[in-house]
Design a protein around this motif. Structure first.
Motif, mmCIF file in Angstrom:
data_model
loop_
_atom_site.group_PDB
_atom_site.id
_atom_site.type_symbol
_atom_site.label_atom_id
_atom_site.label_comp_id
_atom_site.label_asym_id
_atom_site.label_seq_id
_atom_site.Cartn_x
_atom_site.Cartn_y
_atom_site.Cartn_z
ATOM 1 N N THR A 101 -2.003 7.363 -54.099
ATOM 2 C CA THR A 101 -3.586 7.225 -53.569
ATOM 3 C C THR A 101 -4.005 8.693 -53.605
ATOM 4 O O THR A 101 -3.469 9.327 -53.035
ATOM 5 N N ILE A 102 -5.457 8.651 -53.716
ATOM 6 C CA ILE A 102 -6.266 9.654 -53.569
ATOM 7 C C ILE A 102 -7.407 9.099 -52.801
ATOM 8 O O ILE A 102 -8.285 8.483 -53.114
ATOM 9 N N ASN A 103 -7.572 9.652 -51.221
ATOM 10 C CA ASN A 103 -8.351 9.040 -50.500
ATOM 11 C C ASN A 103 -8.529 7.653 -50.434
ATOM 12 O O ASN A 103 -9.664 6.858 -50.195
ATOM 13 N N GLY A 104 -7.295 6.948 -50.432
ATOM 14 C CA GLY A 104 -7.183 5.635 -50.331
ATOM 15 C C GLY A 104 -7.460 4.724 -51.552
ATOM 16 O O GLY A 104 -6.875 3.487 -51.885
ATOM 17 N N SER A 105 -7.539 5.267 -52.700
ATOM 18 C CA SER A 105 -7.865 4.892 -54.221
ATOM 19 C C SER A 105 -6.596 4.745 -54.886
ATOM 20 O O SER A 105 -5.904 5.995 -55.160
ATOM 21 N N PRO A 106 -5.837 3.755 -55.241
ATOM 22 C CA PRO A 106 -4.589 3.753 -56.201
ATOM 23 C C PRO A 106 -4.717 4.430 -57.487
ATOM 24 O O PRO A 106 -6.132 4.116 -58.122
ATOM 25 N N SER A 163 -9.622 1.954 -59.891
ATOM 26 C CA SER A 163 -10.224 0.475 -60.105
ATOM 27 C C SER A 163 -11.291 0.145 -58.956
ATOM 28 O O SER A 163 -11.088 0.371 -57.896
ATOM 29 N N ALA A 164 -12.653 -0.220 -59.153
ATOM 30 C CA ALA A 164 -13.597 -0.439 -58.355
ATOM 31 C C ALA A 164 -12.940 -1.670 -57.682
ATOM 32 O O ALA A 164 -13.668 -2.255 -56.307
ATOM 33 N N ALA A 165 -12.219 -2.593 -58.082
ATOM 34 C CA ALA A 165 -11.808 -3.690 -57.519
ATOM 35 C C ALA A 165 -10.991 -3.621 -56.369
ATOM 36 O O ALA A 165 -10.520 -4.596 -55.589
ATOM 37 N N ASP A 166 -10.220 -2.421 -56.467
ATOM 38 C CA ASP A 166 -9.299 -2.174 -55.148
ATOM 39 C C ASP A 166 -9.884 -1.752 -54.147
ATOM 40 O O ASP A 166 -11.011 -1.061 -53.847
ATOM 41 N N SER A 167 -8.998 -2.153 -53.097
ATOM 42 C CA SER A 167 -9.490 -1.722 -51.465
ATOM 43 C C SER A 167 -8.980 -0.276 -51.082
ATOM 44 O O SER A 167 -8.124 0.045 -51.564
ATOM 45 N N THR A 168 -9.798 0.541 -50.497
ATOM 46 C CA THR A 168 -9.466 1.719 -49.928
ATOM 47 C C THR A 168 -9.241 1.745 -48.571
ATOM 48 O O THR A 168 -8.578 2.497 -47.998
ATOM 49 N N ASN A 169 -9.586 0.797 -47.643
ATOM 50 C CA ASN A 169 -9.501 0.631 -46.272
ATOM 51 C C ASN A 169 -9.016 -0.666 -45.797
ATOM 52 O O ASN A 169 -10.066 -1.610 -45.696
ATOM 53 N N PRO A 170 -7.843 -1.172 -46.031
ATOM 54 C CA PRO A 170 -6.628 -0.296 -46.176
ATOM 55 C C PRO A 170 -6.476 -0.252 -47.544
ATOM 56 O O PRO A 170 -6.976 -0.961 -48.450
ATOM 57 N N PRO A 171 -5.862 0.865 -48.130
ATOM 58 C CA PRO A 171 -5.646 1.085 -49.585
ATOM 59 C C PRO A 171 -4.723 -0.011 -49.812
ATOM 60 O O PRO A 171 -3.727 -0.859 -49.305
ATOM 61 N N GLN A 172 -5.163 -0.682 -51.160
ATOM 62 C CA GLN A 172 -4.634 -1.899 -51.886
ATOM 63 C C GLN A 172 -4.902 -1.872 -53.311
ATOM 64 O O GLN A 172 -5.916 -2.003 -53.655
ATOM 65 N N THR A 213 -19.974 2.436 -57.212
ATOM 66 C CA THR A 213 -20.032 2.986 -56.028
ATOM 67 C C THR A 213 -18.612 3.371 -55.591
ATOM 68 O O THR A 213 -17.710 2.704 -55.512
ATOM 69 N N ALA A 214 -18.353 4.848 -55.230
ATOM 70 C CA ALA A 214 -17.043 5.057 -54.924
ATOM 71 C C ALA A 214 -16.878 5.005 -53.194
ATOM 72 O O ALA A 214 -17.775 4.925 -52.535
ATOM 73 N N CYS A 215 -15.716 4.279 -52.996
ATOM 74 C CA CYS A 215 -15.567 4.102 -51.640
ATOM 75 C C CYS A 215 -14.145 4.925 -51.076
ATOM 76 O O CYS A 215 -13.742 5.701 -51.945
ATOM 77 N N SER A 216 -14.224 5.091 -49.716
ATOM 78 C CA SER A 216 -13.180 5.904 -49.180
ATOM 79 C C SER A 216 -12.985 5.087 -47.699
ATOM 80 O O SER A 216 -13.579 4.314 -47.308
ATOM 81 N N PHE A 217 -11.637 5.560 -47.480
ATOM 82 C CA PHE A 217 -11.059 4.725 -46.315
ATOM 83 C C PHE A 217 -10.968 5.644 -45.134
ATOM 84 O O PHE A 217 -10.955 5.495 -43.919
ATOM 85 N N PRO A 222 -11.887 14.733 -57.893
ATOM 86 C CA PRO A 222 -10.583 15.237 -56.951
ATOM 87 C C PRO A 222 -10.918 14.755 -55.411
ATOM 88 O O PRO A 222 -9.816 14.918 -54.765
ATOM 89 N N THR A 223 -11.743 14.105 -54.946
ATOM 90 C CA THR A 223 -11.833 13.486 -53.817
ATOM 91 C C THR A 223 -11.503 11.980 -53.632
ATOM 92 O O THR A 223 -11.806 11.299 -52.848
ATOM 93 N N GLY A 224 -10.965 11.254 -54.908
ATOM 94 C CA GLY A 224 -10.716 10.050 -54.864
ATOM 95 C C GLY A 224 -11.677 9.127 -55.430
ATOM 96 O O GLY A 224 -11.587 7.684 -55.486
ATOM 97 N N GLY A 225 -13.036 9.712 -55.699
ATOM 98 C CA GLY A 225 -14.036 8.588 -56.150
ATOM 99 C C GLY A 225 -14.147 8.779 -57.531
ATOM 100 O O GLY A 225 -13.172 8.971 -58.304
#
Length: 314
Positions: A161-166, A107-116, A22-26, A193-196
């Motif tokens: 980052t793209i849309n919060g994803s490192p 990485s699905a393990a990364d946070s996007t909100n906030p980016p980490q 599942t793609a996430c975004s901040f 291109p949208t970070g997912g």
């Protein structure tokens, strides 16, 4: 003298897809720009200077491609300038590369909100982060510039980052267009291109029709070889993408001809918890490649593909 402990050969492996990550975004993703028509992963070059779309400190993000040629560091150190560009692949669709055509991953393990970023240490050696200098210029081609930013890593570097994803590279991608990191550990995916996720983060799971020891005597039963590897095993495969016959190894092998594996290995999973090194000649000689603990290699690059003759922990 190194003692061969065990090698167990299995049957052919069939491929199957797992569920999509599942793609996430901040924040709400900005509309994607049309994907430019580019040839063979070449750098997109604009005809006029692009406008500044976003600034973070001294880092500037431009709403268009560069008008010059970008020279990128070869060791994944901080780039003074970088271009994120969208390219097309018939297997996974549209995904993001740098200006050299090298694939980027999330990485699905990364946070996007906030980016980490959660990938450090050995993980960052396997998936090197895309980092830029403190006054870098980031250009875009087919990627919405307003969604591009950076997060400061624990070592003080700035990861794009793209849309919060490192963004990351994969250590086994040696040529533009390679996507060997796709689906590794059911966690890593190429980037849209949208970070997912550009694709489903596929991994492969195989079933064997039987099992044989290195001596060639059948032990019966059925085996399976998920792409992330058999638990606590070093598994080598004769086909790319964890296909074909596969063998679980224990201990060191100074000469793979003793277990009918010499010059046959194309992909590897390492779940031993230890780094393992392979050599193209017997007795740990000639060219060497390291497969870190927890890493899967979907396709060995040259000169290692179908050229490995010995192995031990390193």
């Amino acid at each position: 003298m190194k003692k061969v402990i065990r090698a167990v050969r299995y049957g052919a492996v069939a491929l199957a897809s797992l569920a999509a990550l599942t793609a996430c975004s901040f924040q709400a993703a900005a509309p994607a720009l049309p994907v430019p028509q580019v040839g063979a992963l070449g750098q997109v070059v604009g005809s006029s200077p692009p406008p500044i779309a976003n600034s973070m400190g001294q880092v500037q993000v431009f709403g268009g491609p560069t008008t010059g040629t970008l020279a990128l560091p070869t060791n994944h150190s901080a780039a003074p300038s970088i271009q994120l560009q969208a390219v097309n692949n018939p297997q996974i669709g549209t995904y993001v590369t740098d200006s050299a055509g090298m694939t980027l991953y999330r990485s699905a393990a990364d946070s996007t909100n906030p980016p980490q970023s959660t990938c450090n240490g050995n993980c960052a050696a396997t998936f090197p982060p895309l980092v830029v200098g403190s006054s870098a210029k980031i250009y875009t081609a087919g990627v919405n510039a307003s969604s591009v930013g950076y997060v400061q890593r624990s070592d003080g570097t700035y990861q794009v980052t793209i849309n919060g994803s490192p963004m990351y590279y994969y250590w086994q991608d040696q040529q533009p267009g390679q996507i060997n990191g796709q689906g590794v550990a059911n966690n890593w995916s190429t980037v849209s291109p949208t970070g997912g996720n550009a694709a489903s983060g596929q991994s492969s799971r195989g079933q064997s029709s039987g099992r044989q020891s290195a001596g060639g005597q059948s032990s019966g039963g059925a085996g399976s070889a998920p792409v992330e590897g058999r638990p606590n095993e070093l598994t080598v495969y004769e086909g790319a993408n964890f296909g074909g016959e596969f063998t679980d190894l224990e201990g060191s092998f100074s000469d793979f001809s003793t277990v009918d594996l010499n010059d046959k290995i194309t992909s590897i999973t390492n779940n031993t918890g230890k780094d393992v090194c392979f050599w193209t000649d017997a007795n740990f000689q000639a060219s060497e490649v390291k497969v870190p603990a927890g890493v899967t290699v979907a396709q060995l690059s040259q000169p290692f593909d179908d050229k490995i003759s010995s192995e031990k922990q390193c």
